[in-house]
Write an enzyme that holds these catalytic residues in place. Structure first.
Site: not given
Ligand code: UD1
Ligand code: CA
Length: 486
Positions: A15, A19, A84-85, A392
């Site tokens: 990601g 922010r 997405g994660t 120097n």
């Molecule tokens: C995520 C969780 C949420 C949890 C929170 C904790 C999901 C859907 N939600 O939300 O339940 O409470 O973390 O901090 O997982 N990332 C990728 N690829 C992507 C999207 C994200 O590698 O496509 C990575 C980001 O770089 C980051 C992590 O995954 O390190 C979490 O992503 P982020 O977008 O911050 O998730 P949250 O919305 O915080």
């Protein structure tokens, strides 16, 4: 013979971290000696994983270059679009088709996570024979985080993102920390069924829990012993809060191991630093990078040490030091600037307003006041007088100066490199030396002194100086004259 459990670690770091409002990807922001992702990788170490995958995407080249430095065995896997994660973990697993056992997934932005907590999560997961286990915490303000939804019996039902949550679910204060352990087959199976039917149109890793639970695959929650560990970092204000929390944790650990920290609130110690017992760190000091402080040394107040070694019993006062090695019982400061390549022997002294670079001082050698020492070797027990400059740089090259053992360099001297002062030689104050001063000789380049008598009375008549000189002369006058004047 029992076999080591098979484990794979996946760190999510693709990601942007919008922010943070930064040209630097969020996971590369520094926090007391490591980047955010560096902290997460360190926390994942006890998993003893066969392979560590880091999912990269936003500014992948920068993140990969950093990984090559801090975790060369980690394998970066590219997630070209951040869908997405869940999508990220799916891509990671495609890179390791033979992975078996447990998959530990960690968000890349949870830097306060302790290795012990990751161990406990894995143990609880594997002992329970579950499909998936999530690290959870009860927090005062769950805004923005996924909520842990349990059934009447207290079992995990699903994880719901805040943006998709009903008001009742939003009222839950138990949150998903973004750290998980999965059985690899359960995970693969569930990932293949993820939908994008949610507010962000993304594949959520968190949906794996609901899918497994409804299919009867056991899922569980491991509650973090300390909710602070689960804090994520989304903007720079949060980063500053995490930094202060980590500072307190690091300082407390050093104090409990026998280090005195006079003012923990203004003392910032990177997690990479080591300090021995009975060292004392005084207020407003920073110990950074690859710094070590040996037993009984005193550092500070108002001192910054970067990649610096401080010997046992040394005193380093109001100093800025980068890449220096300070010997046992040496003294430095106040107001000294030690630059890379500085090596101070046992009981050596670098005093006020002295700058050193690529300079080696032998045991007991002293540069007590107002000097620049660049590209020099100074023998044991030598004394370099106030205001000595080691010249120097000739405008093109840097040249070396050698001062032998027990030499004495008078004040306000320029040593024009390359040049050598041999052992036991003296240099007269105010000299500009550019030829060897042989052992036991006195080197002097001063013009002889000439006094122009009566000059002040003639050329500065009526000034305070002229009056002072006149009074002084009058007071010195023979006794007879004085009694006459009376
Ligand atoms: C995520 C969780 C949420 C949890 C929170 C904790 C999901 C859907 N939600 O939300 O339940 O409470 O973390 O901090 O997982 N990332 C990728 N690829 C992507 C999207 C994200 O590698 O496509 C990575 C980001 O770089 C980051 C992590 O995954 O390190 C979490 O992503 P982020 O977008 O911050 O998730 P949250 O919305 O915080
Ligand atoms: Ca987050």
């Amino acid at each position: 013979m029992s076999q080591a459990p098979r484990r794979t670690v996946v760190v999510l770091a693709a990601g942007e971290g919008k922010r943070m409002k930064s040209a630097t990807p969020k996971v590369l922001h520094p926090l007391l000696g490591r980047t955010l992702v560096g902290h997460v990788l360190a926390a994942a170490e006890p998993a003893g994983a066969e392979q560590v995958i880091v999912v990269v995407g936003h500014k992948a080249d920068q993140v990969k270059a950093h990984l090559a430095e801090v975790a060369p065995s980690a394998v970066p896997v590219l997630q070209a679009e951040q869908n997405g994660t869940g999508h990220a973990v799916r891509i990671a697993l495609e890179a390791v088709p033979d992975a078996g056992g447990t998959v530990v997934v960690l968000n890349g932005d949870v830097p306060l996570l302790r290795p012990e907590t990751v161990s406990s999560l894995i143990e609880a997961h594997e002992a329970g024979g579950r499909g998936a286990t999530v690290l959870a915490a009860e927090v005062p303000d769950p805004t923005g985080l996924g909520r842990i939804v349990r059934d009447a019996a207290g079992n995990l039902e699903r994880i719901v993102e805040e943006r998709d949550a009903s008001p009742q679910v939003r009222a839950i204060r138990e949150i998903n920390a973004g750290i998980y352990a999965f059985d690899v087959s359960s995970l693969r199976e569930a990932l293949s069924k993820l939908s994008t039917d949610n507010d962000q149109g993304e594949e959520y890793l968190t949906d794996v829990f609901g899918l497994l639970a409804s299919a009867g695959d056991p899922v569980g929650v491991f509650v973090a012993p300390d909710a602070q560990e689960t804090l994520g970092c989304n903007d720079r204000a949060e980063l500053a809060k995490l930094r202060a929390l980590l500072r307190d944790r690091v300082n407390e650990a050093w104090m409990r191991s026998g280090v005195s920290i006079l003012d923990p609130a203004t003392t910032w110690i990177d997690v990479t630093v080591t300090i021995e017992r009975d060292a004392e760190i005084d207020q407003n000091s920073q110990l950074l990078g690859d710094t070590t402080v040996a037993a009984g040394a005193i550092v500070g107040p108002d001192t910054t040490l970067i990649d610096t070694t401080v010997g046992a019993g040394a005193v380093v006062l109001r100093t800025h030091s980068i890449g220096a090695r300070i010997g046992d019982e040496a003294t430095v400061g106040p107001f000294s600037f030690l630059r890379p390549g500085t090596k101070l022997g046992r009981k050596a002294k670098v005093g006020g307003f002295v700058e050193t670079k690529n300079a080696e001082l032998g045991d007991g050698a002293k540069v007590p006041h107002l000097s620049y020492v660049g590209d020099a070797t100074i023998g044991a027990k030598s004394n370099i007088g106030a205001g000595t400059i080691f010249a120097n740089y000739d405008g093109v090259n840097k040249n070396h100066t050698t001062v032998g053992e027990a030499a004495f360099v008078g004040s306000d001297t320029v040593l024009i490199a390359p040049v050598e002062i041999e052992p036991g030689a003296y240099v007269a104050a105010g000299s500009a030396i550019q030829k060897t001063v042989p052992a036991g000789s006195l080197g002097v380049t001063r013009a002889p002194q000439r006094n122009v008598e009566g000059w002040v009375a003639r050329r500065r008549a009526g000034t305070v100086s002229a009056e002072a000189a006149e009074r002084f002369e009058a007071a010195k006058a023979p006794e007879g004259e004085i009694s006459e004047a009376e």
